[in-house]
Design a protein around this motif. Structure first.
Motif: not given
Ligand code: FRU
Length: 902
Positions: A530-535, A551-552, A595-601, A604-607
């Motif tokens: 809830q209240n997160g952010q997705i771009d 996303d965060n 395709i790759r994924v950057d993620s910060n445990w 959030g992550s970013s595909f």
């Protein structure tokens, strides 16, 4: 037999042979220390020793010459001790200086033989030599008879500090003790001829010398020469005696009269060697071995010389014999060694053969074992392969069952979802609205899962074929983004869309990329609180376009990150099928994208996936050059009001529903009959019968049916001229693009994939029939405008075009004949009148009679425009029966009379 054992045997044998040779070769070392070697007596001694040694082939004599030097002799003896000689023979230079070193040797345990001259000690093994006192005494006895009263004797001494000199003097004096009248003179010449000469020359020798006693022959000869030189008158009568009597020196001098007498002094060469051998053999030895001396005068000297000569000859022969023997021995040794080597080699060969035999046997055994192991392994391998095949088979069956179940589930699901949609739309104000929404939401979710499973199966079986079209990726991404707006606002998620380009045309499979986007965005929602952010962002780069969904949310555990695209991987959660991201990756790979994924445990992550621009990376056959059908794509963006308007109308179309599943058939019937006339059939066969009897506007058919499936039905409809004009829409649960394409290739006009929405089907039917209507109108217009010409043969696309061509061709030939009618035309075209009428009506919207009349009128307008013929001429040339009928018909179509038109 192990190789090591053979090597050990060979080494032992060679060692044994080597040792036995060594034993044979082993020589006793006999050291011989000579105080000097430069006179005949010592040379004779050496020769004797060597000759004696020849009798024993295990003896080696090591001779050292001290050259009349005490110190040197001491050093040499020490050397011999060090050499560890087995017996040491010493002939000392002077007695006192050599005594300690002789004792040293004796104490060291070396048997020590003293010869010729004595030492001042008892510490030696034995003394070998003549009795010098006795020799001196015999010389005195000889002199006594020769000497006149008051005679003067000249005694020439050997080395005064050597025992023979002292003893020869003492013996001589003692023999003359009775003669007190005698007078003595002496000189010391150290046993040397040269020294004796010097001394005699230096000293005044009284004239009255009557007798010369010299301790050896060489000094006696020197005296004779002295007297011959200085007192020749008495030199010949003067008695001169010596000692030694060795051949090559004194013996010749006695024989030729230079010396009057001599006493043999045995050189003892033979005796010392013999004594040494005795010692080596461990025999008892006396402390003193005395050798006899004999007086030599002119008379026996000759005899001795001859004997000496003979002895010399013997010695020479022995020497020759020795040389021959040595060469024989060396040859023998060579042969023996060769024999040993050959024996050794042969033995080695035999042992090696045995070894090879054993190795061979062992290898054969090992081979047999290996063959057996191999056979067993092969058996196991075969079993494994069989097992594997069985497992694969079972797995395939399972998966097939799974797929079948999914298909089975999807149809009823459709039947749930569709009425639910309808109900949700209608029951906005009902208290059950929220329940309906919940049902709808979950049924949709179920459908998504089922669809994903079916997609996954297709990817797994390499059945997913690309359908690449030129599309705007920005609008597709925007579209997908919009699906999630309501969820975003419900959960108060900041949900934004960014793009650096307004639109961007790319080549891709819309279906797949839409699924990719839906998957990634719904994933982002799944893991964002809830209240997160997705771009959602689109970046057009030089050669590619990047789409990022960021996303965060909770991010991805770095430990599981490498596996998230693996199939059935569920990010450590119990929920989910674990095929969503796998499908995403497969789809992107099918597009040759990345395709790759950057993620910060925890953060959030970013595909990010990227697609290449252009279409060079796709195979030609997957590229669809036609722009996407507006129906297919725009359906999703249809204006609601237009859709509603279309669905509220009643159409005078007869739709034939062909479906074996009763529920689906009833459901379709119930819904479609709201807008159309409906006929139903349960399979293709039934459908064909109905088509023959009724005027059907459109066939909506399932694919998988008993008796005759949808494909076959479609093929038969499209190949029969009487019904080929009827549009066919296939309704299939098989979301397989190959089947889809197969259906289209058989002439199907469209397909609808299960699960369907009834409104979607209705819209498709309406669009399809409207399109037909539009085509008919266009054709009619062309006909009325006089521009209806034969369709160019290369542009004829289907059986209907061909038929129309044939029909118009027929009219072209007969339109001038007023007697020609449609009965005749149907006979010519091989159709019944009813079929022909239905066919022409379907294709053109008018009856064949009307079509023929319009055709004649069209020809008339051409002639009228040419203004060459009269109205009545034109009437008959275009096959009208009378000018009045022609005018009536003309006015009905063109609104004016032919003459006005003209
Ligand atoms: C030889 C010699 C003999 C002599 C002996 C005495 O070197 O001088 O002439 O008899 O030594 O040791």
């Amino acid at each position: 037999m192990p190789l090591r054992l053979i090597v050990a045997i060979l080494v032992s044998i060679s060692l044994f042979l080597g040792c036995s040779q060594n034993i044979e070769k082993k020589k006793y070392k006999i050291g011989l220390s000579q105080c000097m070697l430069d006179d005949a007596w010592r040379q004779a001694m050496l020769k004797e020793a060597y000759i004696e040694a020849l009798n024993y082939d295990s003896i080696e004599i090591i001779v050292k010459d001290a050259n009349s030097d005490n110190d040197r002799q001491i050093a040499q003896i020490r050397e011999l001790i060090k050499m560890d000689v087995d017996v040491l023979i010493i002939s000392p230079f002077q007695s006192a200086p050599i005594t300690p070193v002789a004792e040293e040797a004796y104490k060291a345990g070396i048997p020590t033989i003293i010869t010729d001259r004595k030492i001042n000690s008892e510490l030696y093994t034995t003394f070998v030599g003549a009795d010098n006192y006795a020799i001196g005494h015999a010389a005195g006895k000889y002199a006594i008879n020769q000497l006149p009263p008051n005679a003067r004797i000249l005694e020439i001494w050997g080395l005064a500090k050597s025992s023979p000199a002292q003893e020869r003097h003492q013996g001589f004096i003692d023999a003359l003790i009775s003669r007190s009248d005698l007078r003595f003179s002496k000189i010391e010449a150290d046993w040397l001829y040269k020294k004796a000469k010097e001394r005699l020359d230096e000293q005044y020798i009284p004239d009255d010398i009557d007798f010369v006693y010299s301790h050896n022959d060489m000094m006696a000869i020197a005296a004779r020469e002295y007297f011959i030189k200085y007192a020749p008158e008495k030199a010949n009568s003067l008695q001169i005696i010596g000692v030694d009597a060795v051949p090559g020196a004194g013996l010749e001098a006695v024989a030729d009269g230079r010396i009057d007498a001599s006493f043999t002094y045995p050189t003892a060469g033979e005796e010392v060697i013999r004594t040494a051998i005795k010692i080596l053999n461990g025999e008892e030895i006396e402390k003193e071995i005395k050798l006899r001396s004999v007086q030599i005068g002119k008379n026996n000297a000759e005899t001795l010389l001859i004997q000496a000569e003979q002895l010399l000859n013997y010695q020479r022969r022995i020497e020759n014999q020795r040389i021959i023997t040595e060469s024989l021995i060396s040859r023998f040794n060579f042969l023996r060694n060769s024999f040993s080597i050959i024996s050794l080699l042969m033995l080695g060969f035999v042992l090696l053969s045995i070894y090879i035999y054993f190795i061979n046997r062992k290898m054969k055994k090992t081979n047999q074992i290996l063959v057996e192991i191999n056979r067993k392994e092969e058996e196991q391998r075969k079993k494994l392969i069989e097992l594997n095949a069985e497992i694969e088979n079972v797995t395939a069956q399972k998966l097939q069952f799974f797929t079948n179940v999914s298909h089975e589930v999807r149809t009823p699901l459709t039947l749930i979802l569709d009425p639910l949609d309808k109900l949700t739309r209608l029951m906005h104000d009902s208290p059950y609205f929220s329940d309906l929404q919940l049902m709808q939401k979950n049924a949709n979710r179920l459908l998504r899962v089922i669809n994903q499973i079916l997609d996954f199966r297709k990817v797994e079986r390499n059945q997913e074929a690309l359908n690449i079209r030129h599309m705007d990726i920005v609008s597709l991404a925007g579209e997908v983004k919009s699906y999630f707006e309501s969820v975003a606002s419900l959960r108060n998620i900041q949900y934004a869309f960014h793009t650096n380009t307004k639109n961007c045309l790319l080549w891709f499979d819309t279906d797949m990329i839409e699924k990719v986007l839906v998957n990634l965005v719904s994933n982002a929602f799944k893991f964002t609180p809830q209240n997160g952010q997705i771009d959602v962002s689109i970046r057009e780069l030089e050669k590619t376009v990047e789409i990022e969904i960021k996303d965060n949310g909770q991010g991805i555990d770095p430990q599981i990150k490498p596996f998230i695209f693996d199939r059935f991987y569920t990010q450590g959660q119990q929920t989910g099928t674990g095929i969503g991201l796998h499908l995403v990756k497969e789809y992107i790979q099918l597009h040759k994208g990345a395709i790759r994924v950057d993620s910060n445990w925890g953060k959030g992550s970013s595909f990010i996936f990227s697609l290449s621009k252009g279409k060079a990376h796709f195979a030609e056959e997957v590229i669809n050059e036609f722009p996407a059908s507006p129906l297919a794509y725009d359906a999703s963006v249809l204006d609601d009001s237009e859709e509603k308007a279309l669905l509220e109308l009643n159409y005078d179309y007869t739709i034939l529903i062909v479906e074996d599943d009763e529920e689906v058939r009833i459901y379709l019937n119930n819904n479609l009959k709201e807008n159309f006339n409906i006929l139903v059939a349960t399979n293709g066969k039934e459908a064909l019968e109905i088509i023959q009897k009724h005027e059907i506007s459109l066939v909506l058919s399932d694919v998988m049916m008993p008796e005759m499936n949808g494909f076959e039905l479609c093929r038969l409809i499209k190949s029969d001229i009487s019904c080929s004009h009827i549009p066919v829409i296939l309704l299939t649960a098989l979301s397989d693009s190959r089947q889809r394409n197969f259906g289209l290739s058989l002439g199907a006009d469209d397909y609808i994939q299960k699960p369907f929405q009834i409104t979607h089907i209705k819209i498709k039917i309406i669009r399809q029939l409207q399109e037909r209507e539009r085509m008919r109108t266009a054709l009619l217009n062309k006909l009325q405008q006089g521009s209806l010409l034969l369709i160019a043969p290369d542009k004829t696309e289907n059986i209907d075009d061909l038929f129309l061509n044939r029909f118009i061709g027929l009219l072209e030939n007969i339109y001038t004949d007023p007697d020609f009618n449609i009965e005749k035309a149907s006979t010519e075209l091989g159709l019944s009148r009813g079929h022909l009428s239905r066919k022409i009506k379907e294709l053109t919207g008018i009856t064949p009679v009307e079509f023929l009349r319009n055709f004649r009128l069209t020809k008339a307008t051409i002639l009228l425009k040419q203004q060459q013929l009269s109205i009545s001429e034109i009437t008959y040339q275009t096959g009208f029966s009378s000018p009045a009928y022609f005018t009536k018909c003309f006015r009905a179509v063109y609104g004016v009379t032919p003459s006005d038109y003209k």
